[in-house]
Write a protein that holds these residues in place. Sequence first.
Motif, PDB file in Angstrom:
ATOM      1  N   GLY A 206       0.625  -1.208   0.372  1.00  0.00           N
ATOM      2  CA  GLY A 206       0.307   0.116   0.093  1.00  0.00           C
ATOM      3  C   GLY A 206       0.669   1.514  -0.161  1.00  0.00           C
ATOM      4  O   GLY A 206       0.791   2.213  -1.012  1.00  0.00           O
ATOM      5  N   PRO A 207       1.468   1.210   1.458  1.00  0.00           N
ATOM      6  CA  PRO A 207       2.785   2.373   0.846  1.00  0.00           C
ATOM      7  C   PRO A 207       3.195   2.986   0.023  1.00  0.00           C
ATOM      8  O   PRO A 207       3.708   4.045  -0.546  1.00  0.00           O
ATOM      9  CB  PRO A 207       3.274   2.668   2.322  1.00  0.00           C
ATOM     10  CG  PRO A 207       2.897   1.435   2.932  1.00  0.00           C
ATOM     11  CD  PRO A 207       2.079   0.449   2.804  1.00  0.00           C
ATOM     12  N   GLU A 208       4.141   1.688  -0.231  1.00  0.00           N
ATOM     13  CA  GLU A 208       4.672   1.805  -2.020  1.00  0.00           C
ATOM     14  C   GLU A 208       3.820   2.155  -3.401  1.00  0.00           C
ATOM     15  O   GLU A 208       4.586   3.397  -4.245  1.00  0.00           O
ATOM     16  CB  GLU A 208       5.304   0.348  -2.225  1.00  0.00           C
ATOM     17  CG  GLU A 208       6.729  -0.003  -1.267  1.00  0.00           C
ATOM     18  CD  GLU A 208       6.997  -1.162  -2.355  1.00  0.00           C
ATOM     19  OE1 GLU A 208       6.596  -2.267  -2.828  1.00  0.00           O
ATOM     20  OE2 GLU A 208       8.453  -1.941  -1.941  1.00  0.00           O
ATOM     21  N   PHE A 209       2.708   1.713  -3.589  1.00  0.00           N
ATOM     22  CA  PHE A 209       1.949   2.310  -4.928  1.00  0.00           C
ATOM     23  C   PHE A 209       1.550   4.287  -4.565  1.00  0.00           C
ATOM     24  O   PHE A 209       1.571   4.330  -5.679  1.00  0.00           O
ATOM     25  CB  PHE A 209       0.160   1.642  -4.509  1.00  0.00           C
ATOM     26  CG  PHE A 209       0.693   0.028  -5.434  1.00  0.00           C
ATOM     27  CD1 PHE A 209       1.994  -0.532  -5.425  1.00  0.00           C
ATOM     28  CD2 PHE A 209      -0.038  -0.357  -5.499  1.00  0.00           C
ATOM     29  CE1 PHE A 209       1.873  -1.991  -5.908  1.00  0.00           C
ATOM     30  CE2 PHE A 209      -0.468  -1.423  -6.285  1.00  0.00           C
ATOM     31  CZ  PHE A 209       0.699  -2.021  -6.677  1.00  0.00           C
ATOM     32  N   ALA A 210       1.536   4.789  -3.129  1.00  0.00           N
ATOM     33  CA  ALA A 210       1.157   5.905  -3.283  1.00  0.00           C
ATOM     34  C   ALA A 210       2.315   6.221  -4.282  1.00  0.00           C
ATOM     35  O   ALA A 210       2.185   7.719  -4.587  1.00  0.00           O
ATOM     36  CB  ALA A 210       1.769   6.570  -1.770  1.00  0.00           C
ATOM     37  N   ASP A 211       3.383   6.303  -4.571  1.00  0.00           N
ATOM     38  CA  ASP A 211       4.707   7.254  -5.186  1.00  0.00           C
ATOM     39  C   ASP A 211       4.861   6.339  -6.161  1.00  0.00           C
ATOM     40  O   ASP A 211       5.639   6.882  -7.415  1.00  0.00           O
ATOM     41  CB  ASP A 211       6.236   6.527  -4.183  1.00  0.00           C
ATOM     42  CG  ASP A 211       5.852   6.671  -2.940  1.00  0.00           C
ATOM     43  OD1 ASP A 211       5.843   7.883  -2.459  1.00  0.00           O
ATOM     44  OD2 ASP A 211       6.877   6.449  -2.335  1.00  0.00           O
ATOM     45  N   LEU A 212       4.087   5.739  -7.177  1.00  0.00           N
ATOM     46  CA  LEU A 212       4.239   5.405  -8.182  1.00  0.00           C
ATOM     47  C   LEU A 212       2.892   5.513  -9.502  1.00  0.00           C
ATOM     48  O   LEU A 212       2.721   5.670  -8.646  1.00  0.00           O
ATOM     49  CB  LEU A 212       4.228   3.662  -8.791  1.00  0.00           C
ATOM     50  CG  LEU A 212       4.420   2.545  -7.286  1.00  0.00           C
ATOM     51  CD1 LEU A 212       4.430   1.347  -7.155  1.00  0.00           C
ATOM     52  CD2 LEU A 212       6.537   2.770  -7.595  1.00  0.00           C
ATOM     53  N   ALA A 213       3.848   5.518 -10.568  1.00  0.00           N
ATOM     54  CA  ALA A 213       2.812   6.454 -11.415  1.00  0.00           C
ATOM     55  C   ALA A 213       2.628   5.276 -11.920  1.00  0.00           C
ATOM     56  O   ALA A 213       1.312   5.123 -12.846  1.00  0.00           O
ATOM     57  CB  ALA A 213       3.816   6.850 -12.619  1.00  0.00           C
ATOM     58  N   SER A 214       3.389   4.155 -12.333  1.00  0.00           N
ATOM     59  CA  SER A 214       2.969   2.841 -13.123  1.00  0.00           C
ATOM     60  C   SER A 214       3.256   1.918 -12.900  1.00  0.00           C
ATOM     61  O   SER A 214       4.601   1.658 -12.033  1.00  0.00           O
ATOM     62  CB  SER A 214       2.703   3.161 -14.382  1.00  0.00           C
ATOM     63  OG  SER A 214       3.902   3.350 -14.889  1.00  0.00           O
ATOM     64  N   PHE A 215       2.697   0.242 -13.385  1.00  0.00           N
ATOM     65  CA  PHE A 215       3.214  -0.590 -13.290  1.00  0.00           C
ATOM     66  C   PHE A 215       3.240  -1.873 -14.585  1.00  0.00           C
ATOM     67  O   PHE A 215       1.942  -2.406 -14.024  1.00  0.00           O
ATOM     68  CB  PHE A 215       2.853  -0.995 -11.658  1.00  0.00           C
ATOM     69  CG  PHE A 215       3.813  -2.209 -11.043  1.00  0.00           C
ATOM     70  CD1 PHE A 215       3.933  -3.596 -11.455  1.00  0.00           C
ATOM     71  CD2 PHE A 215       4.725  -2.375 -10.129  1.00  0.00           C
ATOM     72  CE1 PHE A 215       4.509  -4.586 -11.350  1.00  0.00           C
ATOM     73  CE2 PHE A 215       4.906  -3.360  -9.329  1.00  0.00           C
ATOM     74  CZ  PHE A 215       5.398  -4.623 -10.170  1.00  0.00           C
ATOM     75  N   THR A 216       4.193  -1.803 -15.295  1.00  0.00           N
ATOM     76  CA  THR A 216       3.189  -2.419 -16.263  1.00  0.00           C
ATOM     77  C   THR A 216       4.005  -3.975 -16.390  1.00  0.00           C
ATOM     78  O   THR A 216       5.577  -4.392 -16.009  1.00  0.00           O
ATOM     79  CB  THR A 216       4.074  -1.813 -17.403  1.00  0.00           C
ATOM     80  OG1 THR A 216       3.702  -0.194 -17.734  1.00  0.00           O
ATOM     81  CG2 THR A 216       3.072  -2.296 -18.803  1.00  0.00           C
TER      82      THR A 216
END
Length: 160
Positions: free
Chosen positions: A82-92
């Motif tokens: 959850g906390p990591e996703f706050a910094d991401l623009a995309s995950f492909t």
Amino acid sequence: MIFRPALAGLVLAIVLTTTAHAQAPSQSSDEAQVRTVVTAYRDAVARLDVSQTPDLFWQDSEVFESGGAEGTFARYLEHHLGPEFADLASFTFSEPQADVEIDGDIALVTETYRYRITFKDAARAPVERQGVATSVLRKRDGEWRFSVYHSSARPVRPAS
């Protein structure tokens, strides 16, 4: 009637091919359900929306990632994913492959894939990795969910 070996061979090939296709094992219902769970998790990560993923894991699940024991999926989601996703623009993801083996109410799944992560902070360089995952899914009351999930990754190696 003139017997033509070439025509007879063609007819025999068609009959054998049709018979082989008719007898080819189809994907079991359990395997299809397991693949649906595995794909749903990967798709949620790719959407950066893991709000529905707790339903894919049993409450007593265990998660291991790149050498770390993360605990249950609920803990992993709260303290890591959850906390990591706050910094991401995309995950492909690309090139996903999954092998599934069913043994009663247990499914063993091995996956390989590549992924690319970009960040909201454009100053951070994208991350590209070759990943693998090994999972154990259990069927309880007719429903398949992750019981153990282990993933790891390494930098993509250039083709030789």
